[in-house]
Design a protein around this motif. Structure first.
Motif, PDB file in Angstrom:
ATOM      1  N   GLN A  51       0.826  -1.209   0.000  1.00  0.00           N
ATOM      2  CA  GLN A  51       0.000   0.000   0.000  1.00  0.00           C
ATOM      3  C   GLN A  51       0.862   1.261   0.000  1.00  0.00           C
ATOM      4  O   GLN A  51       0.539   2.252  -0.664  1.00  0.00           O
ATOM      5  CB  GLN A  51      -0.932   0.000   1.214  1.00  0.00           C
ATOM      6  N   VAL A  77       2.107   1.747  -3.482  1.00  0.00           N
ATOM      7  CA  VAL A  77       1.030   2.243  -4.351  1.00  0.00           C
ATOM      8  C   VAL A  77       0.939   3.760  -4.251  1.00  0.00           C
ATOM      9  O   VAL A  77       0.820   4.466  -5.269  1.00  0.00           O
ATOM     10  CB  VAL A  77      -0.316   1.601  -3.961  1.00  0.00           C
ATOM     11  N   ALA A 111      -6.770 -12.462  -7.446  1.00  0.00           N
ATOM     12  CA  ALA A 111      -6.566 -11.137  -6.864  1.00  0.00           C
ATOM     13  C   ALA A 111      -5.164 -10.618  -7.151  1.00  0.00           C
ATOM     14  O   ALA A 111      -4.979  -9.441  -7.478  1.00  0.00           O
ATOM     15  CB  ALA A 111      -6.808 -11.180  -5.353  1.00  0.00           C
ATOM     16  N   THR A 112      -4.172 -11.502  -7.050  1.00  0.00           N
ATOM     17  CA  THR A 112      -2.800 -11.095  -7.341  1.00  0.00           C
ATOM     18  C   THR A 112      -2.668 -10.625  -8.780  1.00  0.00           C
ATOM     19  O   THR A 112      -2.065  -9.587  -9.064  1.00  0.00           O
ATOM     20  CB  THR A 112      -1.827 -12.261  -7.085  1.00  0.00           C
ATOM     21  N   TYR A 142      -5.130  -9.561 -10.760  1.00  0.00           N
ATOM     22  CA  TYR A 142      -5.940  -8.359 -10.981  1.00  0.00           C
ATOM     23  C   TYR A 142      -5.255  -7.117 -10.412  1.00  0.00           C
ATOM     24  O   TYR A 142      -5.218  -6.062 -11.056  1.00  0.00           O
ATOM     25  CB  TYR A 142      -7.317  -8.523 -10.344  1.00  0.00           C
ATOM     26  N   ILE A 143      -4.705  -7.242  -9.212  1.00  0.00           N
ATOM     27  CA  ILE A 143      -4.020  -6.098  -8.599  1.00  0.00           C
ATOM     28  C   ILE A 143      -2.810  -5.695  -9.423  1.00  0.00           C
ATOM     29  O   ILE A 143      -2.548  -4.499  -9.634  1.00  0.00           O
ATOM     30  CB  ILE A 143      -3.616  -6.441  -7.149  1.00  0.00           C
ATOM     31  N   ARG A 200      -4.146  -3.921 -12.444  1.00  0.00           N
ATOM     32  CA  ARG A 200      -4.810  -2.674 -12.075  1.00  0.00           C
ATOM     33  C   ARG A 200      -3.808  -1.539 -11.864  1.00  0.00           C
ATOM     34  O   ARG A 200      -4.014  -0.412 -12.329  1.00  0.00           O
ATOM     35  CB  ARG A 200      -5.616  -2.899 -10.792  1.00  0.00           C
ATOM     36  N   PHE A 214       2.287  -8.230  -2.878  1.00  0.00           N
ATOM     37  CA  PHE A 214       0.997  -8.927  -2.823  1.00  0.00           C
ATOM     38  C   PHE A 214       1.177 -10.424  -3.077  1.00  0.00           C
ATOM     39  O   PHE A 214       0.505 -11.256  -2.454  1.00  0.00           O
ATOM     40  CB  PHE A 214       0.018  -8.328  -3.839  1.00  0.00           C
TER      41      PHE A 214
END
Length: 803
Positions: free
Chosen positions: A44, A47, A120-121, A123-124, A127, A175
């Motif tokens: 985070q 990011v 999820a990994t 997609y993140i 993204r 992640f």
């Protein structure tokens, strides 16, 4: 072989005996779970750093928005498709044998958790990548100041752009290791002695979703890339990311759904499956210690990955961006090795007799020090990662001889470019396979006379390799982010001169990092598959003891001289070839549709070339999306059903040989495909930098052909072999008890076995037949050629088209 399984059982009669999680170990696993959460917290923070950078001009923002829209639409449709498949597998897992209801329910539940974390990994990763690529381009733009502005330090600008791209990869790396470690820790905390069985479901969920995302994303990205290059570069003579090419948006979308989402999911499942194998074997070999130590090693890797990611800070003295990346990688690896040494000597006992929860006399009476075994095994994995990193870099970097030789071959045409690339790929596969083989054998020798210790050492070598995964994922994501940044810059026309050269240099480094990470991912896959093979062997021995079967039965023996086992070995090797062929053929068909669509637009809209008309980007995105999703079924069915067909027809012995054949062939094939493709790609970059005539020359056209051949090699078929191997190993591990039960147990039935095998075979043949019947359509670019209809309910990138 008459006493084959009796000897196995006498060596470890309670290899899967219940073990409790002691209070001390529970505290350790809780701390490990906290470390996993810390990785997500660091992600985070990264990011925020990435998103704090500027996004550039309005034109660059529009193009980036179009790429984001297309990537989100594709991935949403893919995940909906895979969701249905995951639910079906969830209920099928409930039918497979287990020691108790808790194991069965937990296995199915954590199958969904593994699938969710893998998705999820991916997609993140996608993204953030589609939001950071424009920021990298904007940073590079600072190298060419507007009129009246002072000149910027070119080195400082390059370093800023590189840092943004690598920190983006760092988010995905955090992640990957965070979710992987968190999932495994939760299983161990909740299920303790049952954790190995439950983890089989967790690993299968991660591997299945990763394989589908790898295959689907790979087909999408390479169909768009090949189509864009063949029509744009070769036929129209326009730059790679020229906005007049209708396939450019789809190409940039593909980089994200294939390289970012697909590779992130791939490395996550490698992480998860390696932990699964290590914990299954660790429980048998080290007892209570084996439920915690395989988690301690990757937890150390999480900490050192944080250090390694922040250590990638370019310096003026660096020869290229690879120097900074190599520095971060090796700092992380060295610190990992030192901390693992400390953990081994602090946590593990000094003799095997002191291992709690182990009743196997072959282990308890084994001479030596378990701390030394653990440290040396982990060290083998870390050293293997470093060696493969250097070896792959040698065969794919633009400054090394192999790529330069391919560049020279372009002077004599595309045929010699293809031949040179194939030769380099074949040669590099041998060296990489030898390295991996020596690592596996070196770890195996550490076990001495105990086969279970030897197999656990192989699994620990895999966890050693996991200590580098955080940095490896960052390196991989760096590639497509840099590639996309260059595309956005070229399409917008707002980054020229020195800024454009900064992005070109970053893209070349990105090609090398992608090739390196593919090599290490392959090594991880082989180590995980080898350890799972050991788990499979243990599962057979336990099942044979449960049903009281005769050890001399032909279908139980792993003796390779038996014809049924030799046939299984050949079938395993053949599946890798068929899988690779199907993936490459899918790209060929989809790319053909893209070529026809882009040609049609140039033909019917001549104003595109003088910028008076705008290409219909959405049609190409729609073609690639539908083709990629349509082609998912066949490779998936092949991976899941071939072990079932072999196991229920030829027996568990032949199934073991099947896995051995797949592992051996898959290792060589994956390295060959990855390194050939990477070398061709960088040979094209070499020519585009001005060598051998530069852009627009015949040599350039020849290297473009080589690159288009290599695209499905390195980004579709090659990487997808990694999850293929682990899916087949996990399926075999899950069905082995059922095969033994229906062969020799109270429920033995030749009819049931034959029915299951025939049904699996019929589905496989039907899927391959349907896939082979598909052809490239010429009525406007394929099934999606007319208006991008048919499944295009999501917004099209046309709505935010680049100018």
């Amino acid at each position: 072989m008459a006493g084959h399984f009796q000897s196995q059982l006498s060596e470890h009669p309670t290899s899967l005996a219940a073990a409790i999680l002691t209070d001390d170990n529970r505290v350790i696993v809780i701390v490990i779970a906290v470390v996993a959460l810390a990785a997500l917290f660091v992600a985070q923070l990264l990011v925020r750093q990435v998103l704090a950078a500027g996004e550039g001009t309005d034109s660059m923002k529009e193009i980036a928005a179009a790429v984001q829209e297309g990537a989100n639409a594709y991935l949403a449709r893919q995940l909906r498709t895979l969701g249905v498949f995951a639910v079906v597998v969830f209920f099928l897992l409930m039918l497979l044998p287990a020691d108790n209801w808790s194991q069965r329910a937990g296995r199915s539940l954590f199958f969904l958790v593994g699938a969710l974390f893998s998705a999820a990994t991916g997609y993140i990763g996608m993204r953030l990548a589609v939001r950071s690529n424009v920021r990298v381009a904007a940073a590079a733009r600072e190298a060419t100041p507007a009129e009246g502005e002072p000149e910027k330090d070119l080195t400082a600008v390059s370093h800023k752009a590189m840092k943004i791209a690598f920190r983006t990869g760092g988010v995905v790396g955090m992640f990957t290791v965070g979710l992987g470690l968190l999932g495994a820790s939760c299983v161990v905390l909740v299920y303790a002695a049952d954790a190995p069985k439950v983890l089989e479901g967790f690993g299968l969920g991660a591997a299945l979703i990763a394989m589908f995302m790898r295959v689907g994303g790979g087909i999408f990205t390479k169909a768009a890339d090949v189509g864009a290059d063949l029509v744009g570069k070769v036929e129209q003579g326009i730059p790679e990311d020229d906005p007049r090419n209708a396939a450019t948006i789809a190409d940039n979308v593909g980089d994200n759904v294939g390289d970012c989402a697909g590779m992130a999911a791939d490395l996550f499942e490698s992480y998860a499956v390696t932990l699964v194998a290590a914990l299954i074997l660790g429980k048998a070999a080290f007892g209570d210690f084996g439920l915690a130590f395989p988690l301690i090693v990757p937890a150390i890797g999480v900490i050192t990955a944080m250090i390694g990611i922040f250590a990638v800070a370019p310096r003026r003295a660096d020869r290229s961006g690879m120097s900074a990346i190599n520095r971060g990688f090796f700092i992380s690896a060295v610190i990992s090795l030192a901390l693992v040494a400390v953990a081994s000597f602090v946590y593990l006992p000094s003799s095997y007799a002191e291992l709690d929860g182990v009743t196997d006399q072959a282990i308890l009476t084994h001479s030596g020090d378990p701390r030394v075994l653990a440290l040396l095994a982990v060290a083998i994995g870390i050293v293997l990662a470093a060696l493969i990193q250097q070896l792959t870099g040698y065969f794919t970097e633009t400054t090394r001889r192999p790529v330069r030789d391919i560049g020279k071959s372009s002077l004599t045409g595309p045929a010699t470019v293809v031949l040179a690339g194939v030769a380099i790929g074949l040669e590099s596969a041998v060296y990489t396979a030898l390295l991996i083989g020596l690592a596996v054998y070196g770890a195996f020798l550490l076990g001495g006379t105990s086969i279970m210790l030897a197999l656990f050492a192989v699994a620990l070598a895999g966890t050693g390799l996991l200590t580098t995964v955080g940095v490896i994922v960052a390196m991989d994501t760096f590639g497509p982010v840099s590639d996309n940044a260059q595309g956005i810059a070229e399409m917008s026309g707002d980054v020229e001169g020195a800024g454009a050269q900064v992005l070109t240099d970053l893209d070349a480094v990105g090609n090398t990092t992608k090739a390196i990470t593919k090599g290490i991912a392959i090594a991880t896959a082989v180590l995980a598959a080898s350890a799972l093979f050991g788990s499979y062997r243990d599962a057979i021995a336990t099942s044979v003891a449960d049903v009281g079967a005769k050890a001399g039965e032909l279908t139980l023996s792993l003796d390779i001289s038996q014809p049924n086992n030799l046939v299984g070995l050949i079938f395993g090797a053949a599946v890798v070839f068929l899988f690779s062929g199907l993936a490459i053929n899918a790209v060929s068909r989809s790319a053909g549709s893209v070529v026809y669509e882009v040609r049609r637009q140039f033909r019917e809209h001549p104003g595109i070339m003088d910028y008076t008309e705008k290409p219909e980007y959405g049609r190409v995105v729609d073609i690639c999306t539908k083709d990629a999703l349509r082609e998912l079924a066949t490779p998936g069915l092949l991976a899941v059903l071939t072990p079932i067909a072999v196991g229920f027809s030829l027996g568990v012995g032949a199934l073991g040989s099947f896995l051995a054949g797949a592992i051996g062939t898959g290792t060589l094939m994956a390295v060959f495909l990855a390194n050939s493709g990477g070398a061709w790609d960088n040979a094209k970059k070499l020519v585009e930098d001005g060598h051998h005539g530069g852009k627009g020359s015949e040599a350039h056209a020849a290297t473009v052909i080589g690159d288009t051949v290599g695209d499905p090699f390195k980004d579709t078929a090659g990487p997808a072999i990694n999850p293929l191997l682990k899916v087949m190993n996990l399926v075999a591990l899950l069905i082995a008890p059922a095969v033994v039960q229906f062969s020799y147990g109270a429920d033995a039935s030749a009819g049931v076995r034959a029915l299951v095998a025939v049904l699996a075979l019929v589905v496989i043949i039907s899927a391959v037949y349907v896939s082979k019947r598909r052809s490239v359509t010429v009525d406007g670019g394929g099934e999606g050629g007319r208006g991008g209809s048919g499944g295009g309910n999501e917004k099209s990138p046309d709505s935010v088209a680049a100018s």
